[in-house]
Enzyme design. Sequence first.
Site, PDB file in Angstrom:
ATOM      1  N   HIS A   1      34.983 -13.672  -4.519  1.00 29.65           N
ATOM      2  CA  HIS A   1      35.464 -12.706  -3.530  1.00 29.65           C
ATOM      3  C   HIS A   1      35.894 -11.379  -4.168  1.00 29.65           C
ATOM      4  O   HIS A   1      36.921 -10.802  -3.814  1.00 29.65           O
ATOM      5  CB  HIS A   1      36.612 -13.295  -2.706  1.00 29.65           C
ATOM      6  CG  HIS A   1      36.178 -14.416  -1.797  1.00 29.65           C
ATOM      7  ND1 HIS A   1      35.390 -15.463  -2.221  1.00 29.65           N
ATOM      8  CD2 HIS A   1      36.414 -14.656  -0.480  1.00 29.65           C
ATOM      9  CE1 HIS A   1      35.160 -16.289  -1.214  1.00 29.65           C
ATOM     10  NE2 HIS A   1      35.759 -15.826  -0.145  1.00 29.65           N
TER      11      HIS A   1
ATOM     12  N   ARG B   1      31.372 -12.904  -2.954  1.00 30.16           N
ATOM     13  CA  ARG B   1      31.446 -13.887  -1.888  1.00 30.16           C
ATOM     14  C   ARG B   1      30.071 -14.004  -1.225  1.00 30.16           C
ATOM     15  O   ARG B   1      29.594 -15.099  -0.953  1.00 30.16           O
ATOM     16  CB  ARG B   1      32.466 -13.461  -0.831  1.00 30.16           C
ATOM     17  CG  ARG B   1      32.630 -14.496   0.248  1.00 30.16           C
ATOM     18  CD  ARG B   1      33.337 -13.979   1.490  1.00 30.16           C
ATOM     19  NE  ARG B   1      33.453 -15.061   2.455  1.00 30.16           N
ATOM     20  CZ  ARG B   1      32.458 -15.491   3.214  1.00 30.16           C
ATOM     21  NH1 ARG B   1      31.255 -14.924   3.117  1.00 30.16           N
ATOM     22  NH2 ARG B   1      32.632 -16.487   4.065  1.00 30.16           N
TER      23      ARG B   1
ATOM     24  N   PHE C   1      43.925 -12.777  -5.673  1.00 30.58           N
ATOM     25  CA  PHE C   1      45.037 -13.611  -6.172  1.00 30.58           C
ATOM     26  C   PHE C   1      44.964 -13.755  -7.699  1.00 30.58           C
ATOM     27  O   PHE C   1      45.981 -13.762  -8.384  1.00 30.58           O
ATOM     28  CB  PHE C   1      45.010 -14.992  -5.526  1.00 30.58           C
ATOM     29  CG  PHE C   1      44.913 -14.960  -4.023  1.00 30.58           C
ATOM     30  CD1 PHE C   1      45.704 -14.102  -3.283  1.00 30.58           C
ATOM     31  CD2 PHE C   1      44.013 -15.770  -3.341  1.00 30.58           C
ATOM     32  CE1 PHE C   1      45.608 -14.055  -1.894  1.00 30.58           C
ATOM     33  CE2 PHE C   1      43.911 -15.733  -1.960  1.00 30.58           C
ATOM     34  CZ  PHE C   1      44.704 -14.877  -1.233  1.00 30.58           C
TER      35      PHE C   1
ATOM     36  N   ASP D   1      37.243 -10.805   5.948  1.00 32.41           N
ATOM     37  CA  ASP D   1      38.631 -11.241   5.720  1.00 32.41           C
ATOM     38  C   ASP D   1      39.621 -10.078   5.786  1.00 32.41           C
ATOM     39  O   ASP D   1      40.822 -10.284   5.939  1.00 32.41           O
ATOM     40  CB  ASP D   1      38.764 -11.924   4.354  1.00 32.41           C
ATOM     41  CG  ASP D   1      38.096 -13.293   4.326  1.00 32.41           C
ATOM     42  OD1 ASP D   1      37.989 -13.916   5.400  1.00 32.41           O
ATOM     43  OD2 ASP D   1      37.667 -13.724   3.248  1.00 32.41           O
TER      44      ASP D   1
ATOM     45  N   SER E   1      35.492 -22.952  -1.467  1.00 29.14           N
ATOM     46  CA  SER E   1      35.076 -21.571  -1.333  1.00 29.14           C
ATOM     47  C   SER E   1      34.655 -20.955  -2.669  1.00 29.14           C
ATOM     48  O   SER E   1      33.791 -20.093  -2.722  1.00 29.14           O
ATOM     49  CB  SER E   1      36.256 -20.799  -0.736  1.00 29.14           C
ATOM     50  OG  SER E   1      35.876 -19.539  -0.360  1.00 29.14           O
TER      51      SER E   1
ATOM     52  N   GLU F   1      49.180 -20.290  -7.480  1.00 32.02           N
ATOM     53  CA  GLU F   1      48.356 -19.615  -8.491  1.00 32.02           C
ATOM     54  C   GLU F   1      49.095 -19.369  -9.795  1.00 32.02           C
ATOM     55  O   GLU F   1      48.510 -19.399 -10.874  1.00 32.02           O
ATOM     56  CB  GLU F   1      47.829 -18.283  -7.937  1.00 32.02           C
ATOM     57  CG  GLU F   1      46.816 -18.409  -6.812  1.00 32.02           C
ATOM     58  CD  GLU F   1      47.446 -18.698  -5.452  1.00 32.02           C
ATOM     59  OE1 GLU F   1      48.693 -18.630  -5.335  1.00 32.02           O
ATOM     60  OE2 GLU F   1      46.694 -18.994  -4.505  1.00 32.02           O
TER      61      GLU F   1
ATOM     62  N   ARG G   1      29.150 -16.438  -6.870  1.00 38.27           N
ATOM     63  CA  ARG G   1      30.127 -17.542  -6.997  1.00 38.27           C
ATOM     64  C   ARG G   1      29.377 -18.859  -7.199  1.00 38.27           C
ATOM     65  O   ARG G   1      29.851 -19.759  -7.886  1.00 38.27           O
ATOM     66  CB  ARG G   1      31.092 -17.589  -5.812  1.00 38.27           C
ATOM     67  CG  ARG G   1      30.446 -17.766  -4.458  1.00 38.27           C
ATOM     68  CD  ARG G   1      31.490 -17.816  -3.336  1.00 38.27           C
ATOM     69  NE  ARG G   1      30.843 -17.529  -2.056  1.00 38.27           N
ATOM     70  CZ  ARG G   1      31.230 -18.039  -0.896  1.00 38.27           C
ATOM     71  NH1 ARG G   1      32.260 -18.836  -0.819  1.00 38.27           N
ATOM     72  NH2 ARG G   1      30.594 -17.720   0.218  1.00 38.27           N
TER      73      ARG G   1
END
Lengths: 319, 277
Positions: free
Chosen positions: A114, A172, A88, A122, A42, A63, A15
């Site tokens: 992620h 992530r 998402f 998570d 993030s 989104e 990321r």
Amino acid sequence: MNILEKDLSTKKTTREAFGDEVVKLGKEDRNIYVVDADIAKSCKTMKFAKELPEQHVNVGIAEQNAAGLAAGLSTTGKVPFVSTYAVFGSLRMSEQIRQEVCYPKLNVKVACSHGGLTPASDGGSHQAVEDMGIYRSMPNMTVIMGSDYYSTRKLVEQAAEIYGPVYLRFTRGAIPVIYDENEEFEIGKAKKLHEGKDIAIIANGDAVHLAIEATKELEKLGISVKLLDMHTIKPIDREAVVECLELGQIITVEDHNILNGLGSAVSEVAAEEGKGKVKRIGIQDQFGESAPYEKLLELNGITIENIVNTANDLVGVKV
Amino acid sequence: MTALNIEELKEKAIEMRKTVVTMVHKAQSGHPGGSLSAADLMTALYFKEMNIDPNNPDWEDRDRFVLSKGHVCPILYSALALRGYVPYEKVYALREYGSPFQGHPDMKKCPGVDISTGSLGQGLSTAVGMALAGKRDKENYRVFSLLGDGECQEGQIWEAVQSAVKYQLDNLVVFVDFNNLQIDGTCDEIMPLQDIEKKFETFGFETKRIDGHSMEKVVEMLDEIRDVKNGKPKCVVLDTVKGRGVSYMENVVDWHGAAPNDEQLEKAIVDIEGGLK
């Protein structure tokens, strides 16, 4: 250089590669936009937001709107990267990307952190096990996951250069740096990491470094391994897969459901060619849960040990 | 093209409505009801208000139009055909293989369609993206988007609305075609919209509500909002009648997505020619 001798102890998240590269791209080309949905920190796009505010949009926790807004931007010549988590980015905005980006073939990039099991703690709600499969099913979409920091930067750069929808997936957590900074990559062309004659291993994303470690073990056991980094699963590098099929057996390794991801893409080529056997290592069509990342990989057999054992079984050499 | 005056616009709206029923009749499918309720606004936009060039559909400085309620594309296609974006005869190829006039608007197949739409609730977000790009690039173009009333039941509409307000898109005009009918019944029965104008206002839009079938009112409204640069996006709720102009279609929910037969077409043409002068 021989990949098996490379020091893999330096680790970085991919990321960050996206965050760093998109700033560079944005400074070079003012049409590059980032559309965030509240998780810029993030997703590592905060630097872009701060340095290039005129090219940044943050729609908040919305989104669907992020996707549609990006489509609208792209009709005016902008090149928007919609940035969110893979779960998402592939599900909450899936229909918007289908209708407003893939169908009219607009120049929007969906760039998601992620990916796979990497948001381990998570839990299952946030682990994207099916994202690449979803986007692989959409006409006009290109689907990519880089295997380290440098390859991801190059692939993000290339995604900006090609016209049309691209799905990019990042990790992530930190994973080993595999490539040198100047290594070149081409979307749709597999990177050959090791040449071998007994078996082929095709991996992508955060599974590539595991495949490298497995290759080291197998070579020690006298099994010669051809190893590919298949960073683009759509379009799949058919020629590279066909070459692997000449060896008779392929193992695929991915941090994604074994359905509809890398393993499926390779199996489809094998089935159509009518030769070779494919064993898929990946998420076993199940959701994850909160756990250390390594534990989740272990629960799905995405481990060096399992790759080695699977290869052994296929080649028929007893350890 | 010189902008038409009010009397000419009224004549043009008749032509638009006739084109709608003709194309839906030929295709034997399509959505006449909502096309007819939007006809007067669409006529005023395409024959007076919008800064567009049919000879250069991709002109960068053009005003944009987003038909968020994409199923009423017969009225958009009528405007595009009558403005010369595509040869008029193409209206007889609605929904046919290879036609620029797909079942729902396809920007890749039809010149003058600024974005493909069809899945309700999604168009407005794309209009926001276009308007935002125009603002950022200091371009003078405006973006118009037409929503259905039932479409405002989609949550994404309100995501788009809040972003239009945040980015102060006073170059964006949203129209709500308030005919109070959706497929399964009236909006009040299916999912009440409450005071739709107030909703937009509360989100931060500048709003108006007018009779959507009075060409005078429509033109007056467009005149009033044209140069208002106050940092607020605009919303105009148009009180309309679904099927407007064809007696047997007016306020009849079954004409949402049904095609007239030969006899009904004849009657429709007579109604349109006679009733709206």
